[in-house]
Design a protein around this motif. Structure first.
Motif, mmCIF file in Angstrom:
data_model
loop_
_atom_site.group_PDB
_atom_site.id
_atom_site.type_symbol
_atom_site.label_atom_id
_atom_site.label_comp_id
_atom_site.label_asym_id
_atom_site.label_seq_id
_atom_site.Cartn_x
_atom_site.Cartn_y
_atom_site.Cartn_z
ATOM 1 N N TRP A 221 1.067 -1.215 -0.043
ATOM 2 C CA TRP A 221 -0.071 0.094 0.135
ATOM 3 C C TRP A 221 0.439 0.973 0.176
ATOM 4 O O TRP A 221 0.740 2.336 -0.426
ATOM 5 C CB TRP A 221 -1.233 -0.169 1.272
ATOM 6 C CG TRP A 221 -2.038 1.479 1.187
ATOM 7 C CD1 TRP A 221 -1.344 2.137 2.469
ATOM 8 C CD2 TRP A 221 -2.608 2.370 0.230
ATOM 9 N NE1 TRP A 221 -2.067 3.580 2.552
ATOM 10 C CE2 TRP A 221 -2.757 3.189 1.627
ATOM 11 C CE3 TRP A 221 -3.070 1.527 -0.283
ATOM 12 C CZ2 TRP A 221 -3.708 4.058 1.211
ATOM 13 C CZ3 TRP A 221 -3.931 2.285 -1.026
ATOM 14 C CH2 TRP A 221 -4.223 4.037 -0.471
ATOM 15 N N GLU B 60 -8.877 3.727 -3.878
ATOM 16 C CA GLU B 60 -7.816 3.800 -2.086
ATOM 17 C C GLU B 60 -8.153 2.172 -1.372
ATOM 18 O O GLU B 60 -7.694 1.437 -1.004
ATOM 19 C CB GLU B 60 -8.640 4.937 -1.038
ATOM 20 C CG GLU B 60 -7.534 5.984 -1.158
ATOM 21 C CD GLU B 60 -8.085 6.663 0.049
ATOM 22 O OE1 GLU B 60 -8.556 6.473 1.067
ATOM 23 O OE2 GLU B 60 -7.147 7.454 0.065
ATOM 24 N N ARG B 61 -9.728 2.063 -1.157
ATOM 25 C CA ARG B 61 -10.477 0.616 -1.060
ATOM 26 C C ARG B 61 -10.549 0.072 -1.815
ATOM 27 O O ARG B 61 -9.525 -1.299 -1.844
ATOM 28 C CB ARG B 61 -11.977 0.874 -0.935
ATOM 29 C CG ARG B 61 -12.406 1.044 -0.244
ATOM 30 C CD ARG B 61 -13.742 1.072 0.360
ATOM 31 N NE ARG B 61 -14.596 1.842 1.160
ATOM 32 C CZ ARG B 61 -15.692 2.141 1.571
ATOM 33 N NH1 ARG B 61 -16.785 1.292 0.561
ATOM 34 N NH2 ARG B 61 -16.439 2.697 2.329
ATOM 35 N N HIS C 206 -6.384 -0.960 -0.862
ATOM 36 C CA HIS C 206 -6.162 -1.484 -0.395
ATOM 37 C C HIS C 206 -6.597 -2.853 -0.192
ATOM 38 O O HIS C 206 -6.068 -3.930 0.734
ATOM 39 C CB HIS C 206 -7.228 -1.163 1.167
ATOM 40 C CG HIS C 206 -6.356 0.136 1.898
ATOM 41 N ND1 HIS C 206 -5.172 -0.075 2.272
ATOM 42 C CD2 HIS C 206 -6.808 1.424 2.337
ATOM 43 C CE1 HIS C 206 -5.328 0.741 3.235
ATOM 44 N NE2 HIS C 206 -6.083 1.940 2.778
ATOM 45 N N ALA C 207 -7.786 -3.266 -0.558
ATOM 46 C CA ALA C 207 -8.164 -5.068 -1.033
ATOM 47 C C ALA C 207 -7.234 -5.961 -2.186
ATOM 48 O O ALA C 207 -6.748 -7.151 -1.420
ATOM 49 C CB ALA C 207 -9.157 -4.872 -1.804
#
Length: 236
Positions: free
Chosen positions: A191, A205-206, A209-210
């Protein structure tokens, strides 16, 4: 004149910090790509001794006849060593710089880091130390054959199977804990690398992150499958 000099100093420091973060990000990407390839190779253990040993042997024939025997492997090793040294240097330099900066903060302000950020920082720092120790042990165990629980062997497959027998549970435990440290390091590191390289846009972002979590989990599980399968008798 003084203000101009101070501005230049700050600009230089900023560029230096950006350069260090970029170096850490790029070397981190190289190391992640290597880990993915290495994990794939380790999973060849489920194909049996012949498949695993042939895979190890073919690594030394890469690039022939354009390169000498093991030439490509040594190029990979040099690139990896340079990446590890660059990654470690940038990490230590950035940590030292952050430590000095904390000494100049106003007493009324607290660290901008939240609890999760401080936890991630500690995980990266001490996880990095564990990983270095693990890499040294891993090389001496499965590459150079200097550490040989269960007996030394010229066969990479036999070295792997001998070293993770149930009676050497402490070797397996150290391996598991080290790989978990690698996974935690990767989750935050991937990240951070993506953020440094400018990929962390608001809408991404999500997913990023995943993706960071997914890559870390895949690598962690992939590296644990072989040794744990030996320990629990699934690979003989």
């Amino acid at each position: 004149m003084a203000n101009s000099s101070l501005t230049r100093q700050r600009s230089t420091a900023f560029r230096s910090t950006v350069a260090l973060k970029s170096l850490m990000a790029v070397t981190g990407v190289i190391l992640v790509l290597f880990l993915l390839a290495h994990m794939y190779g380790n999973l060849m253990v489920f194909g049996g001794q012949q498949a695993f040993d042939e895979y190890s042997h073919h690594l030394r024939e890469l690039g022939e006849p354009m390169l000498p025997h093991s030439g490509a492997l040594w190029i990979i090793r040099v690139v990896l060593l340079a990446s590890v040294l660059g990654h470690a240097y940038s990490a230590v330099a950035l940590w030292s710089r952050a430590k000095k900066a904390r000494g100049h903060r106003y007493a009324v302000t607290k660290s901008a880091q939240g609890a999760s950020a401080r936890y991630a920082t500690q995980t990266m720092r001490w996880g990095g130390v564990v990983i270095v120790l693990f890499v040294v042990f891993h090389i001496l165990h499965l590459t150079t054959n200097d550490i040989a629980p269960g007996g030394a062997s010229t066969s990479p497959y036999e070295r792997l199977v001998n070293g993770f027998q149930p009676e050497f549970w402490y070797v397996t435990l150290f391996y598991v804990l080290s790989v978990l440290a690698v996974g935690l390091h990767l989750r935050h590191g991937i990240w951070s690398a993506l953020a440094t390289l400018g990929a962390n846009k608001a809408k991404r972002e999500r997913p990023l992150h995943a993706a960071s979590t997914l890559i870390a989990v895949v690598l962690t599980v992939g590296f644990l499958l072989g040794p744990l399968s030996v320990t629990f008798g699934l690979v003989e």
